[in-house]
Each structure stands twice: as structure tokens, then as C-alpha cells.
Write a protein that holds these residues in place. Sequence first.
Motif, mmCIF file in Angstrom:
data_model
loop_
_atom_site.group_PDB
_atom_site.id
_atom_site.type_symbol
_atom_site.label_atom_id
_atom_site.label_comp_id
_atom_site.label_asym_id
_atom_site.label_seq_id
_atom_site.Cartn_x
_atom_site.Cartn_y
_atom_site.Cartn_z
ATOM 1 N N ARG A 97 99.677 -5.797 14.978
ATOM 2 C CA ARG A 97 100.201 -4.730 15.816
ATOM 3 C C ARG A 97 101.114 -5.347 16.869
ATOM 4 O O ARG A 97 100.807 -6.385 17.444
ATOM 5 C CB ARG A 97 99.043 -3.961 16.466
ATOM 6 C CG ARG A 97 98.074 -3.413 15.434
ATOM 7 C CD ARG A 97 96.711 -3.065 16.031
ATOM 8 N NE ARG A 97 96.750 -1.827 16.814
ATOM 9 C CZ ARG A 97 96.540 -1.749 18.121
ATOM 10 N NH1 ARG A 97 96.287 -2.851 18.818
ATOM 11 N NH2 ARG A 97 96.567 -0.592 18.733
ATOM 12 N N PHE A 98 102.237 -4.683 17.158
ATOM 13 C CA PHE A 98 103.286 -5.281 17.984
ATOM 14 C C PHE A 98 103.385 -4.641 19.369
ATOM 15 O O PHE A 98 102.923 -3.527 19.606
ATOM 16 C CB PHE A 98 104.636 -5.166 17.270
ATOM 17 C CG PHE A 98 104.872 -6.238 16.226
ATOM 18 C CD1 PHE A 98 105.943 -7.125 16.339
ATOM 19 C CD2 PHE A 98 104.012 -6.388 15.152
ATOM 20 C CE1 PHE A 98 106.160 -8.118 15.391
ATOM 21 C CE2 PHE A 98 104.220 -7.368 14.197
ATOM 22 C CZ PHE A 98 105.290 -8.237 14.318
ATOM 23 N N LEU A 99 103.998 -5.401 20.277
ATOM 24 C CA LEU A 99 104.368 -5.017 21.642
ATOM 25 C C LEU A 99 103.152 -4.918 22.564
ATOM 26 O O LEU A 99 102.121 -5.520 22.291
ATOM 27 C CB LEU A 99 105.233 -3.754 21.636
ATOM 28 C CG LEU A 99 106.476 -3.818 20.705
ATOM 29 C CD1 LEU A 99 107.347 -2.586 20.873
ATOM 30 C CD2 LEU A 99 107.272 -5.076 20.899
ATOM 31 N N SER A 100 103.254 -4.174 23.660
ATOM 32 C CA SER A 100 102.338 -4.309 24.806
ATOM 33 C C SER A 100 100.872 -4.158 24.462
ATOM 34 O O SER A 100 100.031 -4.926 24.916
ATOM 35 C CB SER A 100 102.719 -3.298 25.890
ATOM 36 O OG SER A 100 103.965 -3.604 26.449
ATOM 37 N N TYR A 101 100.532 -3.142 23.694
ATOM 38 C CA TYR A 101 99.134 -2.902 23.330
ATOM 39 C C TYR A 101 98.774 -3.531 21.987
ATOM 40 O O TYR A 101 97.710 -3.252 21.426
ATOM 41 C CB TYR A 101 98.854 -1.402 23.276
ATOM 42 C CG TYR A 101 98.447 -0.782 24.600
ATOM 43 C CD1 TYR A 101 97.644 -1.467 25.511
ATOM 44 C CD2 TYR A 101 98.854 0.504 24.935
ATOM 45 C CE1 TYR A 101 97.263 -0.894 26.710
ATOM 46 C CE2 TYR A 101 98.475 1.099 26.142
ATOM 47 C CZ TYR A 101 97.679 0.387 27.019
ATOM 48 O OH TYR A 101 97.289 0.967 28.213
ATOM 49 N N GLY A 102 99.635 -4.399 21.480
ATOM 50 C CA GLY A 102 99.416 -4.962 20.159
ATOM 51 C C GLY A 102 98.645 -6.267 20.178
ATOM 52 O O GLY A 102 98.004 -6.641 21.164
ATOM 53 N N ASP A 103 98.700 -6.971 19.056
ATOM 54 C CA ASP A 103 98.037 -8.258 18.895
ATOM 55 C C ASP A 103 98.897 -9.367 19.510
ATOM 56 O O ASP A 103 99.935 -9.097 20.110
ATOM 57 C CB ASP A 103 97.790 -8.522 17.404
ATOM 58 C CG ASP A 103 96.932 -7.435 16.762
ATOM 59 O OD1 ASP A 103 95.899 -7.079 17.364
ATOM 60 O OD2 ASP A 103 97.295 -6.943 15.683
ATOM 61 N N GLY A 104 98.464 -10.611 19.323
ATOM 62 C CA GLY A 104 99.209 -11.702 19.927
ATOM 63 C C GLY A 104 99.100 -12.998 19.157
ATOM 64 O O GLY A 104 98.569 -13.044 18.026
ATOM 65 N N CYS A 105 99.615 -14.056 19.758
ATOM 66 C CA CYS A 105 99.643 -15.352 19.089
ATOM 67 C C CYS A 105 99.395 -16.464 20.124
ATOM 68 O O CYS A 105 99.582 -16.272 21.322
ATOM 69 C CB CYS A 105 100.975 -15.578 18.375
ATOM 70 S SG CYS A 105 102.420 -15.420 19.434
ATOM 71 N N TYR A 106 98.949 -17.602 19.596
ATOM 72 C CA TYR A 106 98.839 -18.817 20.401
ATOM 73 C C TYR A 106 99.747 -19.856 19.762
ATOM 74 O O TYR A 106 99.577 -20.233 18.596
ATOM 75 C CB TYR A 106 97.400 -19.325 20.456
ATOM 76 C CG TYR A 106 97.285 -20.710 21.079
ATOM 77 C CD1 TYR A 106 97.732 -20.923 22.380
ATOM 78 C CD2 TYR A 106 96.777 -21.776 20.360
ATOM 79 C CE1 TYR A 106 97.647 -22.188 22.952
ATOM 80 C CE2 TYR A 106 96.684 -23.046 20.926
ATOM 81 C CZ TYR A 106 97.124 -23.242 22.221
ATOM 82 O OH TYR A 106 97.050 -24.497 22.777
#
Length: 431
Positions: free
Chosen positions: A417-426
Amino acid sequence: MRVQDIRIEDYQYVLPEGRIAKYPLPLRDASKLLVAIDVASGFQEDIYANIHHYIPNGALMLFNNTKVIPARLHMAKPTGGMVEIFCLEPIGELSVEMARHGETTWKCFVGGAKKWKEGTVTAVWGTDSYREYLLSAEVIERTDTYFHIKFRWQPSEFTFAEVLSAIGQIPLPPYLDREAEELDRERYQTIYANLEGSVAAPTAGLHFTEKVFDDLRAKNIDLAYVTLHVGAGTFKPVSATTIGNHDMHAEYFDVSRYLIQDLYTAYSEKRPVIAVGTTTLRTLESLFLMGCKLLDASASLSNRASASLSNRASASLSDLSHEDLEIKQWDAYQLAHETTDVPRALSALLDWMDQQGLDRMVAKTQLLIAPGYTIRMISGLCTNFHQPGSTLLLLVAALMGNRWKEMYQYALEHDYRFLSYGDGCYIELKS
């Protein structure tokens, strides 16, 4: 190629509307985490609840503790129509203006401005048994991009922060394309949000919970905080063909001398330093570049001064102000000492703060991080997935090179899921 010649079309990708997370997941740390450490082994998939497995033992991990203010106001004209006012930043020091009683003046965006020619708009923000609580707004000045709005309210014993809390709405990013709801007051804030001033959340931190913090501390990972108040410019699209024609937004940051000393010690001891969010990274790199500015100024003074005037040269350096050290958009690509090591730059900054008698560094940065910029201050970054053609995506590309395309394609193909409320990465940087 010069950084200014970077073409924005080279940092575009197709983001389907359905991949934009319109709402947060029920559990913050259940968000998916894409781990990019070793190019040869590809990417690893996990969730934020397990991020402690990937952060090196003994690391210093830094977060942006800014707090989003309910900066969006809906107010009525005398004729009955509505005007939307989006408070961007005050005319004056933020902490002072948030604590004002009775009136304050802010830079604002105004929706429906063409229908608001003159006069005041008002909003009722409460009542008691004998009076009505009323907020009024009047246009003081108009520019091409924003308005200066004077707010007045009664009862005047309340602060402007209390007025906003009572009547304002959380300013969600425009790409969410929905009105703010009650859940956003909690979920569009990090759990460690502390100092009010942002009109957008440092969204990389939205995934962290107390349980995640406990797991990090169990690995002797130190948690520390900077403050950068995120402005609406973070959502400003890059409409220019090349980045050299884009006007980067400026934001204020606030960092304690103790933290800068901790950073100096960490780099001297070669401890890993991890930034959570692009705003944290911009703050850290801005500190480094301020140190470089001081070293450049010192070298210039030394070149002009004879040995007998060396003390006078040192005194002149102490006369530099915060404004002299502010980081402009292209400073990073022009400073002679940008090639210096981090401890030396931080030492110069600490010495200057001692001369000024400062225990906090409060300054403005317009730093643009793009491919061609050398990341100095971190060994890893936690961040969300950003909009196509944005300055935030250029920052990721500065860390990863063209591998950002591979990572984003992987995320799209694996239901991230993308953008502000989405997922993320390290992302871990290899030396």
C-alpha cells in the motif's frame, strides 16, 4: 550531469488509484515492511512489528517528533457561504503564535477565495451558559500563492492552539481525496508526537508502537528525536521539466545541543545511525551542511587574515547568525567542505553553538536531496512509498540509485500500500 539538469520524467512510475492507502490498518505495526539491504539477495518482506530484526545492534535511531495541528478551518461568510482556510505557518515564531491569546496572524491557503472579497468570516467554536465562543478571520494581505490572515477570537483567555483543537480538522494529504474523520486525529499522528507545528505527518513514523520500541531497546538501540515541522510544500508537485526549475519548500527544524553531541559521539565511534523518515534525514543532513558552512567561512577568514589577526578572524566567525547558516536549495552542491567528515562538521557546529550560548539549534532548511547528493549522516532509512515525480522519490533515488525502480515495481507487484497511510521500507546504505 548537473543535479539541476535531472529530468522529472525519469522519476515517474504508474501508481494505480487502488494502491493508494485511503485509511490506516487497524494495527500500526501490522503494516508491511520491504527490506532492501543486500542487492545480491533481492528484497525481504516482513511487517513493522519485526523491524528490530533488521536494525543493527547498538544503532542510534532518530525520529521526528513533530505533531500535526488541526490546521483546516471551515468558516462562514456573512452571506452564508463557506470558506476553507488552511493555516500554513504563523507570521512570527510558531511556539509564540500557538500560545497567543485573542489574535494571531498566519500565512494560509484559502479555498473559495474568489467568493471572499472583503470583510470577515466567522465560526462558532463553543458556547456556555452566557456567551458564544467565536473565531473570526480577516484578510490582511494577498499574494500569488497565499494569504495573510488575522484571526481574532473570544473568549480571549484561550490560546490559538486551544481554538484549533476545538474547531480545526486534521489536514489530510490531497491525494487521500476524503474529509478527515475522527480516527485521523489519532492515526495521522505518531505515538511520540510532541511539539505542535506540522500540517502534514512524518508518515514513516506512523508504523511504530510501544512494543516495537521495546524490541528495539532490547537490542541496545538508542532512540532519539529531532523536530522538523512538515509544511504543505511536501505535497507540492514538481511541475517543472527539470529539478533545477523547481522551487523547493523550506521548513523549520529544532534540535538540541545534546542530540548533536550524541550524533558526534556516534559518528566518532562508527555506530550505525538510522533515520526514520525523509524529514529526519533532511534535518540531519542540514546539520552537517551547517557545519560545512562554518568550515567554509572559517577557511575564507583564515585566507584573508594574517597570523597576527587569527584571533580577530575567529571572533568574526562567532558573529554568524542562524540566518547565515540556513541551508538553501543548492547549498549542498556548492560548499567546498561538503567533502569533509561528519565529526569535523558537527564539531564546528557545536563550537559555534557554544560561542553563541545556545542549547538548541532552531533554523530553516530548503535542502533538496537528489541523485548526485552524497548522503553523509545515516547508514539506513525507514520511509514510506512516495508519489511519482516527487522530491521525496528523488531523495530515495539519491540513496539507492536506479534500484529505486526495482524496489517500487516489487512493491506494486506484491500488493504493498502506497503513500501516507500505506506500507513502508527499510533501506540500508552500504559503505
